[in-house]
Design a protein around this motif. Structure first.
Motif, PDB file in Angstrom:
ATOM      1  N   ASN A   1     -13.201 -57.998 -40.357  1.00  0.00           N
ATOM      2  CA  ASN A   1     -13.995 -57.218 -39.413  1.00  0.00           C
ATOM      3  C   ASN A   1     -13.375 -55.887 -39.021  1.00  0.00           C
ATOM      4  O   ASN A   1     -14.060 -55.015 -38.505  1.00  0.00           O
ATOM      5  CB  ASN A   1     -14.237 -58.033 -38.125  1.00  0.00           C
ATOM      6  N   ASP A   2     -12.066 -55.728 -39.242  1.00  0.00           N
ATOM      7  CA  ASP A   2     -11.361 -54.592 -38.668  1.00  0.00           C
ATOM      8  C   ASP A   2     -10.602 -53.784 -39.711  1.00  0.00           C
ATOM      9  O   ASP A   2     -10.141 -54.323 -40.713  1.00  0.00           O
ATOM     10  CB  ASP A   2     -10.345 -55.067 -37.615  1.00  0.00           C
TER      11      ASP A   2
ATOM     12  N   LYS B   1     -13.504 -51.068 -35.847  1.00  0.00           N
ATOM     13  CA  LYS B   1     -14.435 -52.047 -36.390  1.00  0.00           C
ATOM     14  C   LYS B   1     -15.005 -51.523 -37.712  1.00  0.00           C
ATOM     15  O   LYS B   1     -15.434 -50.369 -37.798  1.00  0.00           O
ATOM     16  CB  LYS B   1     -15.567 -52.342 -35.406  1.00  0.00           C
TER      17      LYS B   1
END
Length: 1002
Positions: free
Chosen positions: A949-950, A965
């Motif tokens: 996700n990051d 993000k």
């Protein structure tokens, strides 16, 4: 008299011949008297390398101009040395490197007159499609050449050294010419071909682009869990049955396989972090370079983080990470092998021999067994660091006579996008003294000869003998059985592997499983897997073997299979503290934890928590009930002993983890509350009121500064300004002080900082400028400009403000003022120095045009090498320029590669080039990345890691990681320009700085 003269003449001739064979090495004093040009010449190559074992001697087999820049080497069954050259090294990223348009070469070097030196060289292949290859393996009529993004297979069926065919075997492996991409192939005694790639490999694809799949249908690439970073593979000689065997390495350069089928390799760390390691590669193991679950960088703060960077680098406290065999600290490891010959002294026989180009050394690592794992020590063989730190051993290979050959890249540096010398390269031979190099023509026609050749330490010979014996089938059976019965253990294992390929091969596996030698039983279990046997009775029997080494292999053999009874039997014999065995159990249970764990714990009824073994297994487990079980362990023994269990929660289902953590709060001590706050998921937009209230109530009680900063930042706690200010002004840790300043700015904005700048106590005002001025953004740049543009302010304040007006995000504002000629004349020299040494290449270029050529933009390197440097002044220059982005000991910022041992890694020439031309020598993993966001903004940074996700990055000049993000990121593009600016140093300043950096050694 005539006879006497004749005798003297003969003796003189003999002495001359002996002196040519084994010349006396120059003394330290005599070597020091040589000029640099003399030291770098082939005539004095042997004088620059110390042989650490007095029983051995080193000979120069080949040198320039016969070859240049050898990156990898193999030796065929005729004793000829095959070399991959890299003149066109990293030309895709470093356009300043000269280029041979016709491409790089694969050479065959041969000693035709028997004097121990190559006198014949031929080009097997040359072409721009193999620029800077990093691997070569000569196996029969096939030659495997690794050059990312491709692996080529050349076929020379008629043996005339001219390939009839060139095919792509694999593609899509890393970027073009990447040093962290595909590495060399090697033959294993089990008849398999083994190979690996580094952390830029990303994934393995067949020639048509289709991905390789694992046994349960997952594509093998860095985007598919559990696969990450560098990986290890094997396949059959016909390229079938491709398997992935290990992952999560950084740059595992080459693989070695011993006669029992065990795999070994080295792995490089992120440059400058003293984490280089040697691994026993346990099948299906995760080796911890990145976080197993999230993919986060090793620098990311976590519960139960290791005490030292070399251990932290590999997540060694995490469940699911296989231990390291040995940490060798600083280095740039390259070729490795298992020496299974008899020519070298006994202590090297059956042991690893390894080349490490960083510290200019070749070592052996004698190994002893320890439970299901191993211990190792270090024996040095060759050392160039004391004399010639251009000695860069790139590979080690065993010749058919058992002597050791070493290829030498020979360069002031060790790659990293740069090459300092394009004219030199050497190959050495190491053997017992007075041992001529003699290789007989091998006879592959008779079984008796093949049995002898099967035992040869040279892999090319071993391969051809293995394949010929398999082809002979029953005709070879009796002779192989004799070798199995009478050979020494390793040769017995070699015979065993061939026997397993015969029509009744499984019978030999059963026989070997009962052998008194545990290593032969290890080979039996490995052969069980390779022959696809399906025999639960066999597995159950071997699960009760007295040797943990054998039981480890049984655990690996049942991965992907539901074998609860076998696993239970293995688990019941686990001895607490044997991490290798525990990880093998975890590898075996993957996908079956819900089936295996309850039955295992039931065997400890009534209370499994009284067993250290059971607690270890729960810590390693990944079942649906593990989070709850870990919670029970934490409640049973509160305090720092629970850190391992808290960390284990990070490897469980996120919802179950948070539920357990929240349940623990009711009985948690203040110390445990901090841990829980660090671990809990928290969304500031939809905050959990109970958790937020606890964070606010707890923050002031947190003793550890880093814990405090993490909690304040995570929960955006705004009532801790006093403690933040105290940390900013008084912390001796620059990282703590800088982090506190940034958090303070984010929470309270610029107004209180501007007030601090206006303090009537000038010393305090300047201190505030120095501390907060490190915040690199436009708002801070404007605050500082109010001071240095105001001629009513004191000179000391204005100078401090101007000196702090640096940084990637701050310098555009400073440059805008310079363009409008608004910078006061008395401060213009400081501004010029900042702008002409700017992080931003465009600003640097434009500022140089405006203000004139920066000092030292083009250096006369030969002249600099003759100048004496002032080490004390060099240290001051390092403080001014280097510590803003590099760690030296405990000082500086962990942004670029560490410099604590840079004097061991780079020669004086290499250091000068790295400073003068930073874009030519970017460290791998420290390349400039341009991140474009979907809102139109963009920035340059170093990407530490990318999770599901990051995007986790380090912004310029900061040791802090920042998380973006991925759904907000448009693109990430690697740039050719280093983030390190070209510093405007005079000749003397450059020499002073380099003189200081040369003192930074281990």
């Amino acid at each position: 008299m005539k006879n006497r003269l004749l005798t003297v003449g003969i003796l003189s001739t003999l002495l001359f011949a002996c002196s040519e064979k084994a010349p006396v090495q120059l003394s330290d004093e005599a070597y020091a008297q040589l000029s640099d040009e003399e030291k770098r010449s082939p005539e004095h190559a042997l004088d620059g390398i110390l042989v650490k074992d007095e029983r051995l001697e080193l000979e120069l087999f080949a040198s320039e101009p016969m070859l240049i820049n050898p990156t990898n080497m193999d030796i065929d069954d005729r004793g000829r040395v095959w070399i991959t050259e890299a003149f066109n090294y990293r030309t895709n990223l470093n356009p300043k490197n000269p280029t041979h348009a016709e491409g790089d070469r694969i050479l065959i070097l041969e000693d035709t007159d028997g004097d121990g030196k190559a006198d014949k060289s031929k080009v097997f292949y040359q072409g721009p499609d193999i620029n800077a290859p990093l691997g070569i393996a000569v196996l029969g009529d096939k030659v495997y050449v690794s050059v990312s993004p491709n692996v080529y297979v050349f076929t020379d069926a008629d043996g005339d050294d001219v390939p009839e065919k060139k095919e792509i075997l694999f593609t899509g492996v890393g970027g073009i010419q990447h040093d962290h991409g595909m590495h060399a192939f090697t033959f294993g005694p089990d008849g398999k071909i083994y190979f690996n790639y580094g952390n830029e490999g990303k994934g393995l694809h067949l020639a048509d682009g289709s991905p390789i799949m694992d046994p349960i249908g997952r594509p093998v690439n860095s985007q598919t869990q559990p696969y990450r970073e560098g990986m290890v593979f094997r396949m059959n000689p016909d390229h079938s049955e491709l398997e992935i065997l290990g992952w999560n390495f950084r740059n595992n350069y080459e693989l070695a396989v011993d006669s029992y089928g065990r795999m070994w390799q080295s792995d490089n760390d992120d440059d400058g972090n003293r984490g280089t390691r040697i691994n026993y590669v346990m099948d299906f193991g995760n080796y911890g370079f990145k976080d197993e679950i999230t993919g986060a960088d090793w620098r990311s703060r976590r519960i139960n983080m290791e005490d030292s960077i070399p251990l932290r680098h590999w997540h060694l406290n995490d469940p699911g990470v296989v231990p390291n065999l040995l940490q060798t600290y600083a280095g740039s490891p390259t070729g490795i092998l298992i020496y299974e010959g008899k020519l070298l002294p006994e202590e090297y026989q059956g042991q690893m021999i390894h080349s490490d180009a960083g510290p200019n050394i070749v070592r052996s690592y004698p190994v002893s067994q320890n439970g299901a794992g191993f211990n190792a020590k270090i024996l040095n063989l060759l050392d160039g660091n004391a004399r010639d730190n251009w000695f860069r051993p790139s590979d080690v290979t065993v010749a058919p006579d058992g002597s050791l050959f070493v290829s030498d890249w020979y360069d002031p540096g060790v790659g990293g996008h740069a090459v300092g010398d394009l004219e030199k390269g050497r190959v050495y031979r190491l053997s017992p003294k007075n041992t001529p190099y003699k290789v007989s023509k091998p006879d592959y026609s008779s079984v008796s000869s093949l049995i002898q050749l099967l035992q040869n330490p040279n892999r090319a010979t071993h391969f051809k003998a293995f394949m010929a014996l398999v082809a002979k089938g029953k005709e070879a059976k009796d002779a192989l059985e004799t070798l199995y019965a009478e050979g020494d253990p390793r040769m017995k294992a070699r015979a065993f592997w061939v026997l397993t390929k015969l029509p009744n091969g499984n019978d030999y596996i059963q026989t070997a499983s009962e052998d008194p030698d545990e290593n032969i039983r290890v080979a039996a279990v490995r052969a069980y897997r390779e022959n696809h046997m399906d025999n639960v009775e066999f597995l159950s029997r071997m699960a009760g073997d007295p040797s943990p080494q054998v039981r480890r292999e049984v655990a690996l053999a049942i991965r992907y299979q539901s074998q609860q009874a076998v696993w239970q039997k293995l688990a019941e014999s686990y001895e607490p503290g044997d991490r290798w065995y525990l990880e093998a159990l975890g590898i075996a249970a993957e996908g079956f934890w819900d089936e295996y764990l309850p039955a295992y714990l039931e065997s400890f009824s009534p209370n499994w928590m009284e067993s250290e073994a059971a607690k270890d297994v729960v810590w390693r487990s990944r079942s649906s009930q593990t989070a709850d079980l870990l919670g029970k362990l934490i409640l049973a023994q509160p305090g720092r002993n629970n850190l391992r269990y808290y960390r284990a929660l990070d490897f469980q289902d996120p919802a179950a983890k948070d539920k357990t953590l929240k349940a623990l709060l009711a009985n948690a001590s203040e110390e445990d509350q901090v841990i829980i706050l660090r671990q809990m998921a928290f969304n500031p937009k939809r905050p959990d009121s109970q958790i937020l209230a606890l964070a606010k109530a707890t923050a002031s009680k947190i003793e550890d500064d880093q814990d405090f900063l993490e909690i304040v930042q995570k929960y955006e706690i705004s009532n801790q300004s006093d403690r933040l200010e105290k940390m900013i002004y008084t912390s001796e840790n620059g990282q703590i002080s800088g982090s506190a300043a940034r958090i303070f700015f984010n929470l309270y904005g610029p107004l209180p900082i501007e007030k601090a700048f206006a303090n009537v106590d000038e010393d305090q005002a300047i201190l505030a400028i120095r501390k907060f001025g490190s915040i690199d953004n436009e708002a801070m740049a404007k605050l500082l400009s109010k001071i240095y543009l105001d001629e009513k302010q004191s000179e000391a304040k204005r100078i401090a403000a101007m000196e702090e007006a640096r940084g990637y995000n701050s310098e555009p504002y400073l440059w805008s003022l310079a363009q409008e000629d608004k910078i006061p004349a008395d401060l213009l020299p400081i501004a010029q120095k900042i702008l002409m040494g700017s992080w931003n290449g465009n600003i640097r270029e434009e500022a140089t045009k405006k203000f004139g050529s920066s000092s030292g933009s083009e250096y006369d390197v030969p002249k600099l090498l003759t100048m004496d440097g002032d080490i004390a002044n060099g240290k001051t220059i390092a403080s001014t320029y280097c510590l803003a982005c590099h760690k030296t000991g405990n000082e500086g910022i962990d942004f670029g590669p560490g410099l604590s041992e840079i004097g061991d890694k780079l020669s004086k020439e290499g250091l000068i080039n790295a400073i003068a031309n930073p874009s030519e020598g970017m460290g791998f993993g420290y390349e400039t990345q341009l991140v474009k966001m979907k809102d139109g903004s963009e920035f340059k940074c170093i990407v530490n890691s990318k999770t599901e996700n990051d995007l986790i990055v380090k912004l310029i000049g900061s040791s802090e990681q920042k998380i973006y993000k991925l759904d907000q990121v448009e693109s990430v593009t690697q740039l050719d320009e280093s983030l390190m600016p070209k510093f405007p140093l005079s000749d003397q300043e450059m020499v002073d700085l380099v003189s200081y950096l040369e003192t930074l050694r281990k």
